[in-house]
Enzyme design. Structure first.
Site, mmCIF file in Angstrom:
data_model
loop_
_atom_site.group_PDB
_atom_site.id
_atom_site.type_symbol
_atom_site.label_atom_id
_atom_site.label_comp_id
_atom_site.label_asym_id
_atom_site.label_seq_id
_atom_site.Cartn_x
_atom_site.Cartn_y
_atom_site.Cartn_z
ATOM 1 C CD GLU A 198 -3.228 -1.003 2.100
ATOM 2 O OE1 GLU A 198 -3.024 -0.323 2.978
ATOM 3 O OE2 GLU A 198 -4.058 -1.673 1.855
ATOM 4 C CD GLU A 321 -3.868 -5.823 2.551
ATOM 5 O OE1 GLU A 321 -4.832 -5.213 3.006
ATOM 6 O OE2 GLU A 321 -2.754 -5.572 2.567
#
Length: 518
Positions: A198, A321
Protein backbone atom coordinates in the site's frame (compact mmCIF):
# COMPACT_ATOMS: atom_id res chain seq x y z
CA UNK A 1 -69.00 -4.59 -0.38
CA UNK A 2 -68.46 -8.37 -0.41
CA UNK A 3 -67.59 -8.24 -4.10
CA UNK A 4 -64.93 -5.57 -3.48
CA UNK A 5 -63.35 -7.66 -0.71
CA UNK A 6 -63.34 -10.74 -2.95
CA UNK A 7 -61.68 -8.82 -5.77
CA UNK A 8 -59.04 -7.49 -3.36
CA UNK A 9 -58.25 -10.97 -2.11
CA UNK A 10 -58.06 -12.25 -5.70
CA UNK A 11 -55.69 -9.43 -6.62
CA UNK A 12 -53.39 -10.31 -3.70
CA UNK A 13 -53.39 -13.97 -4.75
CA UNK A 14 -52.59 -13.08 -8.38
CA UNK A 15 -49.77 -10.69 -7.33
CA UNK A 16 -48.32 -13.25 -4.93
CA UNK A 17 -48.42 -15.91 -7.62
CA UNK A 18 -46.77 -13.53 -10.09
CA UNK A 19 -43.94 -12.83 -7.64
CA UNK A 20 -43.37 -16.52 -6.98
CA UNK A 21 -43.37 -17.28 -10.69
CA UNK A 22 -40.76 -14.58 -11.29
CA UNK A 23 -38.60 -15.89 -8.44
CA UNK A 24 -38.84 -19.45 -9.74
CA UNK A 25 -37.93 -18.63 -13.34
CA UNK A 26 -35.24 -21.09 -14.40
CA UNK A 27 -31.78 -19.71 -15.16
CA UNK A 28 -30.14 -21.58 -18.04
CA UNK A 29 -26.36 -21.82 -17.71
CA UNK A 30 -24.44 -22.57 -20.88
CA UNK A 31 -21.00 -24.13 -21.08
CA UNK A 32 -18.53 -22.20 -23.23
CA UNK A 33 -16.03 -25.01 -23.58
CA UNK A 34 -12.70 -23.90 -24.98
CA UNK A 35 -9.39 -25.61 -25.64
CA UNK A 36 -7.67 -22.38 -24.59
CA UNK A 37 -9.34 -22.08 -21.19
CA UNK A 38 -6.90 -21.03 -18.45
CA UNK A 39 -5.89 -23.00 -15.41
CA UNK A 40 -7.30 -21.73 -12.13
CA UNK A 41 -4.11 -21.13 -10.19
CA UNK A 42 -4.13 -22.72 -6.77
CA UNK A 43 -2.61 -19.48 -5.49
CA UNK A 44 -6.01 -17.79 -5.84
CA UNK A 45 -6.79 -19.66 -2.60
CA UNK A 46 -4.02 -17.95 -0.63
CA UNK A 47 -4.11 -16.49 2.87
CA UNK A 48 -2.66 -13.59 4.82
CA UNK A 49 -1.07 -13.42 8.29
CA UNK A 50 -0.16 -9.96 9.52
CA UNK A 51 1.24 -8.91 12.88
CA UNK A 52 -2.14 -7.49 13.77
CA UNK A 53 -4.18 -8.10 16.89
CA UNK A 54 -4.25 -11.80 17.75
CA UNK A 55 -3.35 -13.15 14.34
CA UNK A 56 0.27 -14.10 15.10
CA UNK A 57 0.61 -13.88 18.88
CA UNK A 58 -2.26 -15.72 20.65
CA UNK A 59 -3.35 -16.93 17.22
CA UNK A 60 -0.83 -18.90 15.22
CA UNK A 61 1.92 -18.60 17.82
CA UNK A 62 1.59 -19.52 21.48
CA UNK A 63 5.25 -20.32 22.19
CA UNK A 64 6.83 -23.72 22.65
CA UNK A 65 6.25 -23.66 26.42
CA UNK A 66 2.47 -23.34 26.03
CA UNK A 67 0.15 -26.06 27.33
CA UNK A 68 -1.69 -25.79 24.00
CA UNK A 69 -0.27 -28.54 21.72
CA UNK A 70 2.17 -26.89 19.35
CA UNK A 71 5.02 -27.40 16.92
CA UNK A 72 7.86 -24.96 17.61
CA UNK A 73 5.30 -22.67 19.22
CA UNK A 74 2.68 -22.83 16.44
CA UNK A 75 -0.67 -24.37 17.37
CA UNK A 76 -1.10 -27.88 16.00
CA UNK A 77 -4.86 -27.46 15.57
CA UNK A 78 -4.28 -24.47 13.31
CA UNK A 79 -1.64 -26.36 11.33
CA UNK A 80 -4.04 -29.28 10.86
CA UNK A 81 -6.92 -27.00 9.84
CA UNK A 82 -4.84 -25.14 7.26
CA UNK A 83 -3.45 -28.39 5.88
CA UNK A 84 -7.03 -29.54 5.36
CA UNK A 85 -7.64 -26.35 3.35
CA UNK A 86 -4.54 -27.13 1.27
CA UNK A 87 -3.53 -23.49 1.48
CA UNK A 88 -1.13 -22.79 -1.39
CA UNK A 89 0.56 -19.67 0.00
CA UNK A 90 0.69 -17.46 3.07
CA UNK A 91 1.52 -13.73 3.04
CA UNK A 92 3.56 -12.23 5.92
CA UNK A 93 4.39 -10.00 7.89
CA UNK A 94 1.89 -7.43 6.52
CA UNK A 95 -0.01 -5.37 5.53
CA UNK A 96 0.87 -2.02 7.00
CA UNK A 97 3.08 -3.76 9.54
CA UNK A 98 5.46 -4.85 6.74
CA UNK A 99 6.79 -1.35 6.15
CA UNK A 100 7.78 -0.94 9.80
CA UNK A 101 9.23 -4.46 10.19
CA UNK A 102 12.99 -5.00 10.18
CA UNK A 103 13.56 -8.68 9.59
CA UNK A 104 16.93 -8.90 11.38
CA UNK A 105 15.15 -8.03 14.63
CA UNK A 106 13.38 -11.40 14.41
CA UNK A 107 16.35 -13.78 14.05
CA UNK A 108 18.97 -15.10 16.44
CA UNK A 109 18.79 -15.62 20.19
CA UNK A 110 15.39 -14.80 21.62
CA UNK A 111 16.78 -12.98 24.64
CA UNK A 112 18.80 -10.65 22.39
CA UNK A 113 15.98 -9.60 20.07
CA UNK A 114 14.79 -6.01 20.38
CA UNK A 115 11.13 -5.24 20.96
CA UNK A 116 8.96 -3.38 18.48
CA UNK A 117 5.91 -1.21 19.05
CA UNK A 118 3.14 -2.07 16.60
CA UNK A 119 2.14 1.52 15.87
CA UNK A 120 -0.39 0.50 13.22
CA UNK A 121 -2.42 -1.97 15.23
CA UNK A 122 -3.19 -1.25 18.86
CA UNK A 123 0.13 0.24 19.93
CA UNK A 124 1.18 -3.04 21.56
CA UNK A 125 4.80 -4.00 22.18
CA UNK A 126 5.97 -7.21 20.49
CA UNK A 127 9.07 -9.13 21.46
CA UNK A 128 9.96 -10.39 17.96
CA UNK A 129 9.83 -14.01 19.15
CA UNK A 130 8.06 -14.93 15.89
CA UNK A 131 10.37 -14.15 12.99
CA UNK A 132 11.68 -15.33 9.64
CA UNK A 133 12.65 -18.86 10.72
CA UNK A 134 9.30 -19.41 12.46
CA UNK A 135 7.31 -18.25 9.47
CA UNK A 136 9.25 -20.05 6.76
CA UNK A 137 9.40 -23.29 8.76
CA UNK A 138 5.64 -23.01 9.27
CA UNK A 139 5.13 -22.66 5.52
CA UNK A 140 7.25 -25.78 4.97
CA UNK A 141 5.10 -27.70 7.44
CA UNK A 142 1.93 -26.49 5.73
CA UNK A 143 3.24 -27.24 2.25
CA UNK A 144 2.51 -23.61 1.36
CA UNK A 145 4.62 -21.11 -0.57
CA UNK A 146 5.73 -18.17 1.59
CA UNK A 147 4.91 -14.72 0.26
CA UNK A 148 7.12 -12.14 1.97
CA UNK A 149 6.22 -8.45 2.01
CA UNK A 150 9.40 -6.41 1.98
CA UNK A 151 9.90 -3.20 3.93
CA UNK A 152 10.12 -0.36 1.43
CA UNK A 153 8.48 2.36 3.54
CA UNK A 154 11.05 2.52 6.36
CA UNK A 155 13.64 -0.03 5.24
CA UNK A 156 16.56 0.37 2.88
CA UNK A 157 17.53 -1.36 -0.36
CA UNK A 158 20.35 -3.27 1.31
CA UNK A 159 18.01 -4.55 4.02
CA UNK A 160 15.68 -6.15 1.47
CA UNK A 161 18.56 -7.46 -0.64
CA UNK A 162 20.05 -9.07 2.48
CA UNK A 163 16.71 -10.73 3.33
CA UNK A 164 16.59 -12.28 -0.12
CA UNK A 165 20.13 -13.58 0.30
CA UNK A 166 19.43 -14.86 3.83
CA UNK A 167 16.41 -16.88 2.72
CA UNK A 168 17.60 -18.05 -0.70
CA UNK A 169 21.36 -18.19 -1.22
CA UNK A 170 22.98 -21.64 -1.12
CA UNK A 171 26.63 -20.62 -1.29
CA UNK A 172 28.89 -18.82 1.11
CA UNK A 173 27.99 -15.19 1.83
CA UNK A 174 27.53 -12.96 4.87
CA UNK A 175 23.78 -13.60 5.00
CA UNK A 176 23.85 -17.33 4.24
CA UNK A 177 26.55 -17.76 6.88
CA UNK A 178 24.34 -15.90 9.35
CA UNK A 179 21.43 -18.17 8.47
CA UNK A 180 23.56 -21.21 9.22
CA UNK A 181 24.67 -19.72 12.53
CA UNK A 182 20.98 -19.42 13.38
CA UNK A 183 20.40 -23.11 12.76
CA UNK A 184 19.26 -23.37 9.14
CA UNK A 185 21.72 -24.99 6.75
CA UNK A 186 19.69 -25.07 3.53
CA UNK A 187 17.91 -21.97 2.19
CA UNK A 188 14.13 -21.94 1.96
CA UNK A 189 14.01 -20.72 -1.63
CA UNK A 190 11.39 -17.99 -1.21
CA UNK A 191 9.91 -17.22 -4.61
CA UNK A 192 7.15 -14.65 -3.93
CA UNK A 193 8.15 -11.16 -2.81
CA UNK A 194 6.05 -8.05 -2.38
CA UNK A 195 7.94 -4.80 -2.87
CA UNK A 196 6.31 -2.80 -0.10
CA UNK A 197 2.61 -2.68 0.75
CA UNK A 198 0.00 0.00 0.00
CA UNK A 199 2.66 2.46 -1.08
CA UNK A 200 -0.13 4.96 -1.78
CA UNK A 201 -1.03 4.95 1.95
CA UNK A 202 0.52 3.34 5.03
CA UNK A 203 3.49 2.18 2.94
CA UNK A 204 4.73 5.74 2.42
CA UNK A 205 1.98 7.94 0.94
CA UNK A 206 3.78 7.93 -2.39
CA UNK A 207 2.73 9.10 -5.83
CA UNK A 208 2.58 6.24 -8.35
CA UNK A 209 5.39 7.78 -10.42
CA UNK A 210 7.62 7.94 -7.36
CA UNK A 211 6.76 4.39 -6.29
CA UNK A 212 7.47 3.06 -9.80
CA UNK A 213 11.00 4.47 -9.54
CA UNK A 214 11.44 3.14 -6.00
CA UNK A 215 10.21 -0.28 -7.12
CA UNK A 216 12.78 -0.45 -9.93
CA UNK A 217 15.55 0.58 -7.55
CA UNK A 218 14.72 -2.12 -4.99
CA UNK A 219 14.25 -5.01 -7.42
CA UNK A 220 17.51 -4.19 -9.16
CA UNK A 221 19.33 -5.45 -6.06
CA UNK A 222 17.14 -8.49 -5.36
CA UNK A 223 19.05 -11.53 -6.62
CA UNK A 224 17.24 -14.21 -8.63
CA UNK A 225 19.97 -16.73 -7.77
CA UNK A 226 19.02 -20.16 -6.43
CA UNK A 227 15.28 -19.87 -7.11
CA UNK A 228 14.07 -21.85 -10.10
CA UNK A 229 12.73 -19.41 -12.67
CA UNK A 230 13.85 -16.47 -10.53
CA UNK A 231 11.98 -14.72 -7.79
CA UNK A 232 8.44 -13.49 -8.47
CA UNK A 233 8.25 -9.76 -7.78
CA UNK A 234 4.92 -8.14 -6.94
CA UNK A 235 4.42 -4.39 -7.09
CA UNK A 236 2.30 -2.62 -4.48
CA UNK A 237 -0.84 -2.04 -6.51
CA UNK A 238 -3.97 0.04 -6.48
CA UNK A 239 -6.62 0.51 -3.87
CA UNK A 240 -10.07 -0.13 -5.31
CA UNK A 241 -10.71 2.00 -8.42
CA UNK A 242 -7.42 3.91 -8.54
CA UNK A 243 -6.92 3.01 -12.20
CA UNK A 244 -4.26 5.67 -12.65
CA UNK A 245 -2.03 3.78 -10.21
CA UNK A 246 -2.17 0.64 -12.36
CA UNK A 247 -1.67 2.69 -15.52
CA UNK A 248 1.48 4.36 -14.19
CA UNK A 249 3.03 1.10 -12.98
CA UNK A 250 2.31 -0.79 -16.19
CA UNK A 251 3.64 2.10 -18.28
CA UNK A 252 6.81 2.78 -16.30
CA UNK A 253 8.06 -0.59 -15.02
CA UNK A 254 9.74 -2.88 -17.59
CA UNK A 255 8.06 -6.28 -17.90
CA UNK A 256 11.30 -8.12 -17.12
CA UNK A 257 11.26 -6.48 -13.66
CA UNK A 258 7.60 -7.16 -12.89
CA UNK A 259 5.69 -10.42 -12.47
CA UNK A 260 2.61 -9.24 -10.59
CA UNK A 261 0.66 -6.09 -9.73
CA UNK A 262 -1.41 -6.09 -6.55
CA UNK A 263 -4.98 -4.91 -5.99
CA UNK A 264 -6.70 -4.37 -2.64
CA UNK A 265 -10.47 -4.28 -2.19
CA UNK A 266 -12.48 -4.86 0.97
CA UNK A 267 -16.24 -5.29 1.18
CA UNK A 268 -16.73 -2.36 3.54
CA UNK A 269 -19.82 -0.16 3.28
CA UNK A 270 -18.38 3.00 4.88
CA UNK A 271 -14.95 3.44 6.42
CA UNK A 272 -16.43 5.74 9.05
CA UNK A 273 -19.42 3.49 9.83
CA UNK A 274 -18.64 -0.08 8.87
CA UNK A 275 -21.64 -1.67 10.54
CA UNK A 276 -21.78 -4.49 13.11
CA UNK A 277 -20.16 -7.88 12.63
CA UNK A 278 -23.19 -9.93 13.74
CA UNK A 279 -26.26 -7.82 14.53
CA UNK A 280 -26.64 -6.34 11.05
CA UNK A 281 -29.89 -5.87 9.14
CA UNK A 282 -30.71 -6.54 5.49
CA UNK A 283 -29.95 -2.96 4.52
CA UNK A 284 -26.37 -3.38 5.75
CA UNK A 285 -26.17 -6.82 4.16
CA UNK A 286 -27.29 -5.52 0.76
CA UNK A 287 -24.75 -2.68 0.87
CA UNK A 288 -22.02 -5.18 1.78
CA UNK A 289 -22.96 -7.40 -1.15
CA UNK A 290 -22.88 -4.34 -3.42
CA UNK A 291 -19.30 -3.64 -2.33
CA UNK A 292 -18.39 -7.30 -2.74
CA UNK A 293 -19.80 -7.36 -6.28
CA UNK A 294 -17.58 -4.38 -7.11
CA UNK A 295 -14.68 -6.84 -7.30
CA UNK A 296 -15.92 -7.93 -10.75
CA UNK A 297 -15.83 -4.40 -12.12
CA UNK A 298 -12.44 -3.66 -10.57
CA UNK A 299 -10.83 -6.74 -12.09
CA UNK A 300 -12.32 -6.03 -15.52
CA UNK A 301 -11.14 -2.42 -15.56
CA UNK A 302 -7.69 -2.98 -14.05
CA UNK A 303 -6.98 -5.87 -16.42
CA UNK A 304 -8.09 -3.75 -19.38
CA UNK A 305 -5.31 -1.32 -18.46
CA UNK A 306 -2.86 -4.18 -18.07
CA UNK A 307 -3.88 -5.53 -21.49
CA UNK A 308 -3.00 -2.20 -23.07
CA UNK A 309 0.62 -2.44 -21.94
CA UNK A 310 0.97 -6.21 -21.74
CA UNK A 311 -0.78 -7.86 -24.67
CA UNK A 312 1.03 -11.16 -24.05
CA UNK A 313 -0.28 -11.28 -20.48
CA UNK A 314 3.13 -11.66 -18.86
CA UNK A 315 2.14 -9.71 -15.73
CA UNK A 316 -0.41 -11.15 -13.32
CA UNK A 317 -3.04 -9.45 -11.21
CA UNK A 318 -2.57 -10.29 -7.52
CA UNK A 319 -5.54 -9.55 -5.26
CA UNK A 320 -3.49 -9.92 -2.11
CA UNK A 321 -6.00 -8.33 0.28
CA UNK A 322 -9.74 -8.97 0.09
CA UNK A 323 -12.65 -9.81 2.38
CA UNK A 324 -15.30 -8.31 4.65
CA UNK A 325 -14.49 -5.52 7.09
CA UNK A 326 -16.89 -4.45 9.87
CA UNK A 327 -16.77 -2.83 13.27
CA UNK A 328 -14.91 -5.03 15.75
CA UNK A 329 -16.79 -7.44 17.97
CA UNK A 330 -18.27 -5.69 20.99
CA UNK A 331 -15.83 -5.41 23.87
CA UNK A 332 -12.68 -6.11 21.85
CA UNK A 333 -9.69 -3.85 21.14
CA UNK A 334 -10.55 -1.56 18.18
CA UNK A 335 -6.97 -1.88 16.93
CA UNK A 336 -7.13 -5.68 16.77
CA UNK A 337 -9.82 -5.93 14.05
CA UNK A 338 -11.41 -9.03 15.58
CA UNK A 339 -14.83 -9.77 14.11
CA UNK A 340 -17.21 -12.71 14.03
CA UNK A 341 -17.85 -14.58 10.81
CA UNK A 342 -21.45 -15.12 9.68
CA UNK A 343 -23.30 -16.42 6.63
CA UNK A 344 -22.72 -12.95 5.17
CA UNK A 345 -19.01 -13.79 5.10
CA UNK A 346 -19.75 -17.08 3.38
CA UNK A 347 -21.51 -15.07 0.66
CA UNK A 348 -18.50 -12.76 0.27
CA UNK A 349 -16.14 -15.74 0.05
CA UNK A 350 -18.20 -17.72 -2.44
CA UNK A 351 -18.89 -14.71 -4.65
CA UNK A 352 -15.28 -13.51 -4.78
CA UNK A 353 -13.79 -16.94 -5.36
CA UNK A 354 -16.17 -17.45 -8.28
CA UNK A 355 -15.11 -14.06 -9.67
CA UNK A 356 -11.42 -14.91 -9.31
CA UNK A 357 -11.90 -18.32 -10.93
CA UNK A 358 -13.68 -16.78 -13.91
CA UNK A 359 -10.81 -14.30 -14.39
CA UNK A 360 -8.12 -16.94 -14.07
CA UNK A 361 -6.40 -15.69 -17.22
CA UNK A 362 -5.12 -12.66 -15.26
CA UNK A 363 -5.83 -13.30 -11.58
CA UNK A 364 -3.09 -15.67 -10.48
CA UNK A 365 -3.03 -15.10 -6.73
CA UNK A 366 -5.34 -13.79 -4.04
CA UNK A 367 -4.98 -13.57 -0.27
CA UNK A 368 -7.99 -13.54 2.04
CA UNK A 369 -7.57 -11.11 4.93
CA UNK A 370 -6.83 -12.70 7.33
CA UNK A 371 -6.14 -16.26 8.44
CA UNK A 372 -6.67 -16.14 12.22
CA UNK A 373 -8.61 -13.76 14.53
CA UNK A 374 -8.51 -10.77 12.16
CA UNK A 375 -11.17 -9.49 9.74
CA UNK A 376 -12.70 -12.28 7.61
CA UNK A 377 -10.77 -15.04 9.36
CA UNK A 378 -11.06 -18.72 8.56
CA UNK A 379 -10.07 -19.58 12.14
CA UNK A 380 -10.94 -17.97 15.49
CA UNK A 381 -9.27 -18.83 18.80
CA UNK A 382 -9.97 -18.21 22.48
CA UNK A 383 -7.13 -19.52 24.62
CA UNK A 384 -7.11 -23.30 24.04
CA UNK A 385 -10.35 -23.25 22.01
CA UNK A 386 -10.48 -22.99 18.23
CA UNK A 387 -13.37 -22.77 15.78
CA UNK A 388 -13.68 -22.93 12.01
CA UNK A 389 -15.78 -20.18 10.45
CA UNK A 390 -18.28 -20.30 7.58
CA UNK A 391 -15.57 -18.74 5.42
CA UNK A 392 -13.28 -21.66 6.26
CA UNK A 393 -15.93 -24.08 5.05
CA UNK A 394 -16.39 -22.19 1.76
CA UNK A 395 -12.64 -22.25 1.14
CA UNK A 396 -12.62 -25.95 1.90
CA UNK A 397 -15.54 -26.64 -0.45
CA UNK A 398 -13.92 -24.59 -3.25
CA UNK A 399 -10.42 -26.07 -2.96
CA UNK A 400 -11.44 -28.56 -5.67
CA UNK A 401 -10.84 -25.75 -8.20
CA UNK A 402 -7.15 -25.42 -7.34
CA UNK A 403 -5.02 -25.94 -10.48
CA UNK A 404 -8.05 -27.25 -12.39
CA UNK A 405 -8.96 -26.09 -15.91
CA UNK A 406 -11.63 -23.41 -16.00
CA UNK A 407 -14.87 -24.27 -17.77
CA UNK A 408 -16.19 -20.88 -18.94
CA UNK A 409 -19.92 -20.36 -18.39
CA UNK A 410 -22.50 -17.86 -19.57
CA UNK A 411 -25.90 -17.01 -18.10
CA UNK A 412 -28.16 -14.13 -17.13
CA UNK A 413 -28.39 -14.04 -13.37
CA UNK A 414 -31.71 -13.43 -11.63
CA UNK A 415 -31.64 -10.27 -9.54
CA UNK A 416 -31.62 -9.85 -5.78
CA UNK A 417 -33.89 -6.84 -5.27
CA UNK A 418 -33.94 -4.68 -2.17
CA UNK A 419 -35.19 -1.16 -1.53
CA UNK A 420 -35.48 -0.18 -5.24
CA UNK A 421 -32.00 -1.50 -6.01
CA UNK A 422 -30.89 -4.85 -7.34
CA UNK A 423 -27.78 -6.98 -7.70
CA UNK A 424 -27.10 -10.22 -9.57
CA UNK A 425 -28.08 -12.94 -7.12
CA UNK A 426 -25.98 -15.74 -8.56
CA UNK A 427 -22.27 -16.30 -9.17
CA UNK A 428 -21.05 -19.57 -10.65
CA UNK A 429 -17.71 -21.04 -11.66
CA UNK A 430 -16.79 -24.47 -12.98
CA UNK A 431 -13.64 -26.46 -13.62
CA UNK A 432 -12.31 -29.86 -14.63
CA UNK A 433 -9.42 -31.36 -12.66
CA UNK A 434 -6.62 -33.70 -13.70
CA UNK A 435 -8.82 -36.73 -12.95
CA UNK A 436 -11.61 -35.43 -15.22
CA UNK A 437 -13.82 -34.60 -12.24
CA UNK A 438 -16.00 -31.57 -12.88
CA UNK A 439 -16.87 -29.15 -10.11
CA UNK A 440 -19.47 -26.40 -10.26
CA UNK A 441 -19.69 -23.87 -7.44
CA UNK A 442 -22.74 -21.65 -6.90
CA UNK A 443 -23.31 -18.76 -4.51
CA UNK A 444 -26.78 -17.26 -4.20
CA UNK A 445 -26.81 -14.00 -2.20
CA UNK A 446 -30.58 -13.47 -2.36
CA UNK A 447 -32.00 -13.45 1.17
CA UNK A 448 -35.45 -14.83 0.27
CA UNK A 449 -35.52 -16.53 -3.12
CA UNK A 450 -33.99 -19.77 -4.22
CA UNK A 451 -32.53 -19.77 -7.73
CA UNK A 452 -33.50 -22.66 -10.04
CA UNK A 453 -30.84 -23.40 -12.68
CA UNK A 454 -30.53 -25.76 -15.59
CA UNK A 455 -27.25 -26.86 -17.21
CA UNK A 456 -26.73 -29.16 -20.18
CA UNK A 457 -23.64 -31.18 -19.21
CA UNK A 458 -23.83 -33.75 -22.02
CA UNK A 459 -20.61 -32.70 -23.68
CA UNK A 460 -18.70 -33.48 -20.48
CA UNK A 461 -19.87 -37.10 -20.41
CA UNK A 462 -20.69 -37.14 -16.70
CA UNK A 463 -22.42 -40.19 -15.20
CA UNK A 464 -22.86 -39.29 -11.55
CA UNK A 465 -23.27 -36.14 -9.46
CA UNK A 466 -22.86 -35.40 -5.75
CA UNK A 467 -23.18 -32.17 -3.80
CA UNK A 468 -22.24 -30.23 -0.67
CA UNK A 469 -24.26 -27.29 0.68
CA UNK A 470 -23.43 -24.56 3.20
CA UNK A 471 -26.54 -22.82 4.51
CA UNK A 472 -28.25 -21.70 7.70
CA UNK A 473 -31.57 -20.30 8.91
CA UNK A 474 -30.37 -16.72 9.40
CA UNK A 475 -27.82 -14.47 7.72
CA UNK A 476 -26.46 -13.56 11.17
CA UNK A 477 -25.81 -17.19 12.14
CA UNK A 478 -22.21 -18.03 13.02
CA UNK A 479 -20.07 -20.62 14.77
CA UNK A 480 -19.26 -19.74 18.36
CA UNK A 481 -17.01 -21.26 20.99
CA UNK A 482 -20.16 -22.52 22.68
CA UNK A 483 -21.61 -23.92 19.43
CA UNK A 484 -18.66 -24.45 17.07
CA UNK A 485 -20.48 -26.61 14.52
CA UNK A 486 -23.66 -24.61 13.99
CA UNK A 487 -22.69 -23.97 10.37
CA UNK A 488 -20.88 -26.65 8.40
CA UNK A 489 -21.33 -28.23 4.96
CA UNK A 490 -23.97 -30.90 4.52
CA UNK A 491 -24.44 -33.51 1.82
CA UNK A 492 -26.83 -32.20 -0.82
CA UNK A 493 -29.02 -34.43 -2.98
CA UNK A 494 -31.89 -32.12 -3.87
CA UNK A 495 -31.16 -31.96 -7.59
CA UNK A 496 -32.06 -33.84 -10.77
CA UNK A 497 -29.38 -35.19 -13.06
CA UNK A 498 -30.71 -37.24 -15.94
CA UNK A 499 -29.45 -37.77 -19.48
CA UNK A 500 -26.77 -35.13 -18.97
CA UNK A 501 -29.22 -32.44 -17.84
CA UNK A 502 -28.75 -30.90 -14.40
CA UNK A 503 -31.61 -29.12 -12.66
CA UNK A 504 -31.10 -27.68 -9.19
CA UNK A 505 -32.40 -24.84 -7.05
CA UNK A 506 -29.75 -22.92 -5.09
CA UNK A 507 -31.32 -22.04 -1.71
CA UNK A 508 -31.34 -18.43 -0.45
CA UNK A 509 -28.00 -17.15 0.92
CA UNK A 510 -26.19 -20.43 0.40
CA UNK A 511 -23.09 -21.90 -1.20
CA UNK A 512 -23.34 -25.13 -3.19
CA UNK A 513 -20.60 -27.20 -4.83
CA UNK A 514 -21.50 -30.09 -7.14
CA UNK A 515 -19.07 -32.75 -8.31
CA UNK A 516 -19.59 -34.73 -11.48
CA UNK A 517 -17.64 -37.83 -12.46
CA UNK A 518 -17.52 -39.84 -15.66
Amino acid sequence: MCRKILLSILTVIICSYSQISTCQEITTIKLDASDNAPTISKHIYGHFAEHLGRCIYEGFYVGDSSAIPNSAGVRLDIIDALKELQIPNLRWPGGCFADTYHWMDGIGDLDKRPTIVNTWWGGVTEDNSFGTHNFLNLCEELGAEPYLSGNVGSGGVQELADWVQYTNFKGKSPMSDLRRENGREEPWGVKYWGIGNEAWGCGGNMRPEYYADIYKKYVTFMSDADVEGGIYKIASGASNDDYNWTEVLMKNIPKNMLQGVALHHYSVIDWDAKGPDVNFNEDTYFKTMKESWLMEELIVKHTAIMDKYDKNMEVDLIVDEWGGWYEVSEGTNPGFLYQQNTMRDAMIAGMNLNIFNNHADRVKMANLAQAVNVLQAVILTDKEKMILTPTYHVMNMYKVHQDATLIPLSFDSPMYAYNKESLPALTVSASKDANDKVHISFTNIDTKNGTPVSIDLNELGLKNMTGSLLSSENLQDHNSFENPNKIEPKNFKDFKFKKGMLEVTIPPFSVLVLEGIK
